[in-house]
Design a protein around this motif. Structure first.
Motif, PDB file in Angstrom:
ATOM      1  N   ASP A  56       0.831  -1.208   0.000  1.00 49.60           N
ATOM      2  CA  ASP A  56       0.000   0.000   0.000  1.00 49.60           C
ATOM      3  C   ASP A  56       0.864   1.257   0.000  1.00 49.60           C
ATOM      4  O   ASP A  56       0.596   2.202  -0.740  1.00 49.60           O
ATOM      5  CB  ASP A  56      -0.922   0.030   1.227  1.00 49.60           C
ATOM      6  N   GLU A  57       1.906   1.270   0.826  1.00 51.22           N
ATOM      7  CA  GLU A  57       2.801   2.432   0.892  1.00 51.22           C
ATOM      8  C   GLU A  57       3.486   2.663  -0.445  1.00 51.22           C
ATOM      9  O   GLU A  57       3.628   3.804  -0.888  1.00 51.22           O
ATOM     10  CB  GLU A  57       3.854   2.227   1.980  1.00 51.22           C
ATOM     11  N   GLN A  58       3.916   1.604  -1.084  1.00 46.99           N
ATOM     12  CA  GLN A  58       4.620   1.741  -2.358  1.00 46.99           C
ATOM     13  C   GLN A  58       3.685   2.177  -3.479  1.00 46.99           C
ATOM     14  O   GLN A  58       4.104   2.866  -4.394  1.00 46.99           O
ATOM     15  CB  GLN A  58       5.335   0.444  -2.711  1.00 46.99           C
ATOM     16  N   GLN A  59       2.419   1.806  -3.395  1.00 41.02           N
ATOM     17  CA  GLN A  59       1.457   2.264  -4.397  1.00 41.02           C
ATOM     18  C   GLN A  59       1.147   3.737  -4.223  1.00 41.02           C
ATOM     19  O   GLN A  59       0.935   4.456  -5.182  1.00 41.02           O
ATOM     20  CB  GLN A  59       0.169   1.450  -4.326  1.00 41.02           C
ATOM     21  N   ARG A  60       1.107   4.208  -2.972  1.00 39.63           N
ATOM     22  CA  ARG A  60       0.823   5.616  -2.694  1.00 39.63           C
ATOM     23  C   ARG A  60       2.031   6.508  -2.958  1.00 39.63           C
ATOM     24  O   ARG A  60       1.889   7.676  -3.271  1.00 39.63           O
ATOM     25  CB  ARG A  60       0.384   5.792  -1.243  1.00 39.63           C
ATOM     26  N   GLU A  61       3.233   5.976  -2.833  1.00 41.91           N
ATOM     27  CA  GLU A  61       4.462   6.776  -2.939  1.00 41.91           C
ATOM     28  C   GLU A  61       4.576   7.541  -4.253  1.00 41.91           C
ATOM     29  O   GLU A  61       4.872   8.733  -4.232  1.00 41.91           O
ATOM     30  CB  GLU A  61       5.676   5.876  -2.733  1.00 41.91           C
ATOM     31  N   PRO A  62       4.333   6.941  -5.423  1.00 44.51           N
ATOM     32  CA  PRO A  62       4.433   7.724  -6.660  1.00 44.51           C
ATOM     33  C   PRO A  62       3.455   8.891  -6.695  1.00 44.51           C
ATOM     34  O   PRO A  62       3.782   9.957  -7.204  1.00 44.51           O
ATOM     35  CB  PRO A  62       4.103   6.707  -7.756  1.00 44.51           C
ATOM     36  N   MET A  63       2.265   8.714  -6.114  1.00 43.27           N
ATOM     37  CA  MET A  63       1.293   9.809  -6.084  1.00 43.27           C
ATOM     38  C   MET A  63       1.790  10.939  -5.202  1.00 43.27           C
ATOM     39  O   MET A  63       1.646  12.104  -5.542  1.00 43.27           O
ATOM     40  CB  MET A  63      -0.058   9.303  -5.585  1.00 43.27           C
ATOM     41  N   LEU A  64       2.389  10.612  -4.061  1.00 43.06           N
ATOM     42  CA  LEU A  64       2.913  11.637  -3.169  1.00 43.06           C
ATOM     43  C   LEU A  64       4.060  12.400  -3.816  1.00 43.06           C
ATOM     44  O   LEU A  64       4.162  13.613  -3.686  1.00 43.06           O
ATOM     45  CB  LEU A  64       3.382  11.013  -1.854  1.00 43.06           C
ATOM     46  N   GLY A  72      11.493  11.136  -7.932  1.00 43.00           N
ATOM     47  CA  GLY A  72      11.912   9.833  -7.411  1.00 43.00           C
ATOM     48  C   GLY A  72      12.793   9.994  -6.201  1.00 43.00           C
ATOM     49  O   GLY A  72      12.875  11.072  -5.612  1.00 43.00           O
ATOM     50  N   HIS A  73      13.483   8.934  -5.867  1.00 39.64           N
ATOM     51  CA  HIS A  73      14.364   8.947  -4.703  1.00 39.64           C
ATOM     52  C   HIS A  73      15.702   9.565  -5.056  1.00 39.64           C
ATOM     53  O   HIS A  73      16.265   9.304  -6.097  1.00 39.64           O
ATOM     54  CB  HIS A  73      14.618   7.526  -4.196  1.00 39.64           C
ATOM     55  N   SER A  74      16.204  10.355  -4.143  1.00 40.31           N
ATOM     56  CA  SER A  74      17.566  10.855  -4.266  1.00 40.31           C
ATOM     57  C   SER A  74      18.442  10.041  -3.323  1.00 40.31           C
ATOM     58  O   SER A  74      17.965   9.167  -2.633  1.00 40.31           O
ATOM     59  CB  SER A  74      17.607  12.343  -3.873  1.00 40.31           C
ATOM     60  N   GLY A  81      11.737  15.159   1.219  1.00 35.88           N
ATOM     61  CA  GLY A  81      11.467  14.726   2.583  1.00 35.88           C
ATOM     62  C   GLY A  81      12.551  13.844   3.140  1.00 35.88           C
ATOM     63  O   GLY A  81      13.431  13.397   2.418  1.00 35.88           O
ATOM     64  N   PRO A  82      12.492  13.570   4.429  1.00 36.53           N
ATOM     65  CA  PRO A  82      13.500  12.710   5.057  1.00 36.53           C
ATOM     66  C   PRO A  82      13.291  11.246   4.688  1.00 36.53           C
ATOM     67  O   PRO A  82      12.248  10.868   4.185  1.00 36.53           O
ATOM     68  CB  PRO A  82      13.259  12.932   6.552  1.00 36.53           C
ATOM     69  N   CYS A  83      14.267  10.434   4.958  1.00 38.53           N
ATOM     70  CA  CYS A  83      14.164   8.998   4.684  1.00 38.53           C
ATOM     71  C   CYS A  83      13.082   8.390   5.562  1.00 38.53           C
ATOM     72  O   CYS A  83      13.097   8.566   6.767  1.00 38.53           O
ATOM     73  CB  CYS A  83      15.491   8.287   4.971  1.00 38.53           C
ATOM     74  N   ASP A  84      12.142   7.673   4.954  1.00 41.93           N
ATOM     75  CA  ASP A  84      11.102   6.989   5.703  1.00 41.93           C
ATOM     76  C   ASP A  84      11.359   5.498   5.762  1.00 41.93           C
ATOM     77  O   ASP A  84      10.650   4.773   6.423  1.00 41.93           O
ATOM     78  CB  ASP A  84       9.735   7.216   5.063  1.00 41.93           C
TER      79      ASP A  84
END
Length: 101
Positions: A56-64, A72-74, A81-84
């Protein structure tokens, strides 16, 4: 019949994680466990719940990321944002991974 309660080592093997990573998940509360005397056990259902929550978190992540304008990720974590994730927890607590560049 499947075992209802797993030892931490067994749960780590089921998830294909190291023991240390599993204990980080337990300490952070991301993976549910129960205490029986001095023993710590992980209900098999808790593994399924954790996997579903990750999906669920990974599906929501691209929308956020789209909402924040990120691509994407740096190296220091999700854009804006900070590392979650647990990668920051695996380093020394007095250092941030970005400081080691």
């Amino acid at each position: 019949m499947d075992t209802l309660l797993l030892k931490p080592e067994e749960a780590a093997a089921e998830l294909r994680l190291s023991r240390a990573t599993l204990y980080l998940l337990l300490a952070s509360g991301r993976l549910r466990s129960v205490a029986i005397g001095r023993a710590r056990r992980i209900p098999r259902d808790a593994l399924r719940e954790y996997i579903e929550r990750l999906a669920d978190e990974q599906q929501r992540e691209p929308m956020l990321q789209a909402d924040r304008g990120g691509l994407g990720h740096s190296a220091s974590g999700p854009a804006g944002g900070p590392c979650d994730d647990l990668s920051g927890a695996l380093t020394r607590p007095d250092r941030h991974p970005a400081d080691e560049r």
